[in-house]
Design a protein around this motif. Structure first.
Motif, PDB file in Angstrom:
ATOM      1  N   MET A  18      51.041  -3.834  10.700  1.00 59.60           N
ATOM      2  CA  MET A  18      50.651  -3.547  12.069  1.00 59.60           C
ATOM      3  C   MET A  18      51.943  -2.905  12.924  1.00 59.60           C
ATOM      4  O   MET A  18      51.439  -1.901  13.779  1.00 59.60           O
ATOM      5  CB  MET A  18      50.289  -4.836  12.832  1.00 59.60           C
ATOM      6  CG  MET A  18      49.598  -4.612  14.261  1.00 59.60           C
ATOM      7  SD  MET A  18      48.927  -6.235  15.038  1.00 59.60           S
ATOM      8  CE  MET A  18      47.960  -6.891  13.393  1.00 59.60           C
ATOM      9  N   ARG A  39      43.233  -1.993  17.949  1.00 61.02           N
ATOM     10  CA  ARG A  39      42.905  -2.552  16.652  1.00 61.02           C
ATOM     11  C   ARG A  39      42.673  -4.003  16.481  1.00 61.02           C
ATOM     12  O   ARG A  39      42.070  -4.570  15.390  1.00 61.02           O
ATOM     13  CB  ARG A  39      44.105  -2.155  15.393  1.00 61.02           C
ATOM     14  CG  ARG A  39      44.349  -0.794  15.504  1.00 61.02           C
ATOM     15  CD  ARG A  39      45.613  -0.451  14.671  1.00 61.02           C
ATOM     16  NE  ARG A  39      46.014   1.054  14.666  1.00 61.02           N
ATOM     17  CZ  ARG A  39      45.885   1.705  13.714  1.00 61.02           C
ATOM     18  NH1 ARG A  39      45.002   1.268  12.556  1.00 61.02           N
ATOM     19  NH2 ARG A  39      45.990   2.951  13.470  1.00 61.02           N
ATOM     20  N   ILE A  40      43.055  -4.647  17.672  1.00 64.31           N
ATOM     21  CA  ILE A  40      43.017  -6.035  17.426  1.00 64.31           C
ATOM     22  C   ILE A  40      41.839  -6.460  18.470  1.00 64.31           C
ATOM     23  O   ILE A  40      41.716  -6.016  19.633  1.00 64.31           O
ATOM     24  CB  ILE A  40      43.948  -6.887  18.083  1.00 64.31           C
ATOM     25  CG1 ILE A  40      45.350  -6.679  17.161  1.00 64.31           C
ATOM     26  CG2 ILE A  40      44.000  -8.435  17.896  1.00 64.31           C
ATOM     27  CD1 ILE A  40      46.608  -7.189  17.508  1.00 64.31           C
ATOM     28  N   SER A  41      40.942  -7.256  18.090  1.00 66.65           N
ATOM     29  CA  SER A  41      39.809  -7.760  19.056  1.00 66.65           C
ATOM     30  C   SER A  41      39.131  -6.664  19.751  1.00 66.65           C
ATOM     31  O   SER A  41      38.934  -6.620  20.959  1.00 66.65           O
ATOM     32  CB  SER A  41      40.334  -8.554  20.034  1.00 66.65           C
ATOM     33  OG  SER A  41      39.264  -9.110  20.743  1.00 66.65           O
ATOM     34  N   GLN A  48      49.730  -7.394  23.020  1.00 64.02           N
ATOM     35  CA  GLN A  48      50.607  -8.559  22.197  1.00 64.02           C
ATOM     36  C   GLN A  48      51.906  -8.751  22.894  1.00 64.02           C
ATOM     37  O   GLN A  48      52.422  -8.260  23.868  1.00 64.02           O
ATOM     38  CB  GLN A  48      51.003  -7.747  20.882  1.00 64.02           C
ATOM     39  CG  GLN A  48      49.675  -7.589  19.960  1.00 64.02           C
ATOM     40  CD  GLN A  48      49.936  -6.850  18.873  1.00 64.02           C
ATOM     41  OE1 GLN A  48      50.041  -5.850  18.539  1.00 64.02           O
ATOM     42  NE2 GLN A  48      50.380  -7.787  17.795  1.00 64.02           N
TER      43      GLN A  48
END
Length: 394
Positions: A18, A39-41, A48
């Motif tokens: 990542m 790319r997340i959720s 982040q």
């Protein structure tokens, strides 16, 4: 997924993948202040707690290698070797920094190389520096060692008047950068401040000004870091899990705390240790009260408001986030893991307590108190999450 960065034989874990993908996206878009990771959720994405210093380290190496192998291969190769290079740098910083212990009479000069040997022998200290692990744990470990060394330099330089302000400034800047990379570095700052409070209470005036400079350097360094990280949105950031305006408020209060004690030193009231103790307790209670009123998020767990479904499905099964007693199954293997990762720390704790009780000078007692508090604090954290065992080993 990105095939370039998804080969498990090249990178250590999913975080490593990542980080490289994050840097690749940054290089492609140039959107420095856009922290949303799509790319997340998806499709909403997630902001982040990771910050730009590690991105810069990775991006700099990739750009350096890109004329030879291209940007993507350069990023991959640099990501593989970066943490071992930081390991070597940490060794150099540790050995050089421990010269403060030599000057304080706590370490014979001939034993200075032994510091490096013991560092290389610590199994728990290797985890952040694995090849193929390009994440922020390696620079955090380096900054932790640098913080330790600068703190020791700060309290052993009282006889060299010219060195104290610059050491305090350097300590504050390094602390601010560490908090910028990960707010968990506040633990070290808090322990160091507690030891400085004990020094002021026990041995009297003459130190609050130095500590106020440290607090101002923390504040100034964090303010610059926040501006670099978030730009125009800096004052609107209130996330507890990343550097924000809340942390600026904390450092401002710490600076005011030491500033108040500095002015108290100018009076006869600070001559008595009992008065100094009451002053520290009153000022500390004031700082905590103001934080509770204006920035209550700082008094809770910085990652405590995460998605409970995410915790149950993923985080609870992540090895480095588990308590140390859950890493292995069975009594024998569990004891073995604890001894392997924390055994040297337990032995060091016994040694530090022994030396603390037999220290010959106030300076030596302060140093052993600080090291004891630091080791105890990170040992408790390592018991709750195994990822902190590297700090115990360091």
């Amino acid at each position: 997924t990105d095939p370039k960065f998804s080969d498990p034989t090249q990178l250590h874990d999913s975080d490593a993948y990542m980080w490289l993908s994050r840097v690749k996206d940054l290089a492609a878009s140039g959107a420095w202040f856009d922290h949303l990771n799509n790319r997340i959720s998806p499709p909403e994405g997630l902001v982040q707690h990771w910050t730009r210093p590690m991105d810069v380290l990775l991006l700099a190496g990739a750009l350096l290698l890109s004329p030879l192998v291209g940007f993507e291969d350069g990023l991959l190769y640099w990501g593989i070797v970066l943490s071992p290079l930081l390991h070597a740098l940490t060794l150099l910083v540790l050995v050089q920094g421990c010269r403060s212990l030599v000057e304080a009479g706590l370490l014979p000069p001939a034993q200075l190389p032994l510091v490096g040997i013991l560092f290389m022998a610590q199994v728990g200290a290797y985890a952040p520096f694995f090849a193929g692990r390009p994440d922020h744990h390696a620079p955090l470990a380096l900054l932790f060692v640098l913080n330790l060394c600068l703190w020791l330099r700060l309290v052993t330089s009282d006889g060299r008047e010219g060195s104290r302000p610059w050491t305090a400034v350097a300590l504050g800047i390094v602390g601010a950068v560490a908090v910028w990379i990960n707010v968990a570095s506040l633990v070290f700052v808090a322990i160091g401040m507690a030891a400085l409070c004990a020094e002021w209470i026990w041995w009297g005036p003459g130190r609050a000004g130095r500590n106020a400079v440290y607090g101002l350097a923390l504040l100034g360094g964090a303010a610059i870091a926040l501006l670099v990280e978030w730009g125009p949105a800096s004052l609107s950031v209130r996330q507890p899990d990343t550097l924000s305006v809340s942390h600026l408020a904390l450092f401002a209060l710490v600076s005011a705390f030491w500033g108040g004690l500095y002015f108290l030193e100018r009076t006869q009231l600070a001559a008595a240790a009992r008065t100094r103790l009451l002053a520290v307790l009153a000022a500390g209670a004031g700082v905590l009260s103001l934080l509770a009123l204006g920035f209550p998020e700082l008094l809770g767990h910085p990652y405590g408001e995460g998605d409970p479904v995410m915790h149950a499905a993923f985080l609870e099964h992540t090895s480095e986030l588990k308590p140390i007693h859950r890493i292995a199954t069975g009594i024998g293997p569990t004891i073995g893991v604890i001894l392997l990762l924390l055994g040297s720390g337990l032995a060091a704790m016994l040694y530090l307590v022994h030396k603390l009780s037999r220290s010959a000078t106030p300076e030596q007692r302060l140093i052993f108190l600080f090291l004891t508090l630091t080791l105890a604090g990170y040992s408790v954290m390592a018991a709750g999450q195994v990822r902190w065992t590297d700090h115990v080993a360091l």
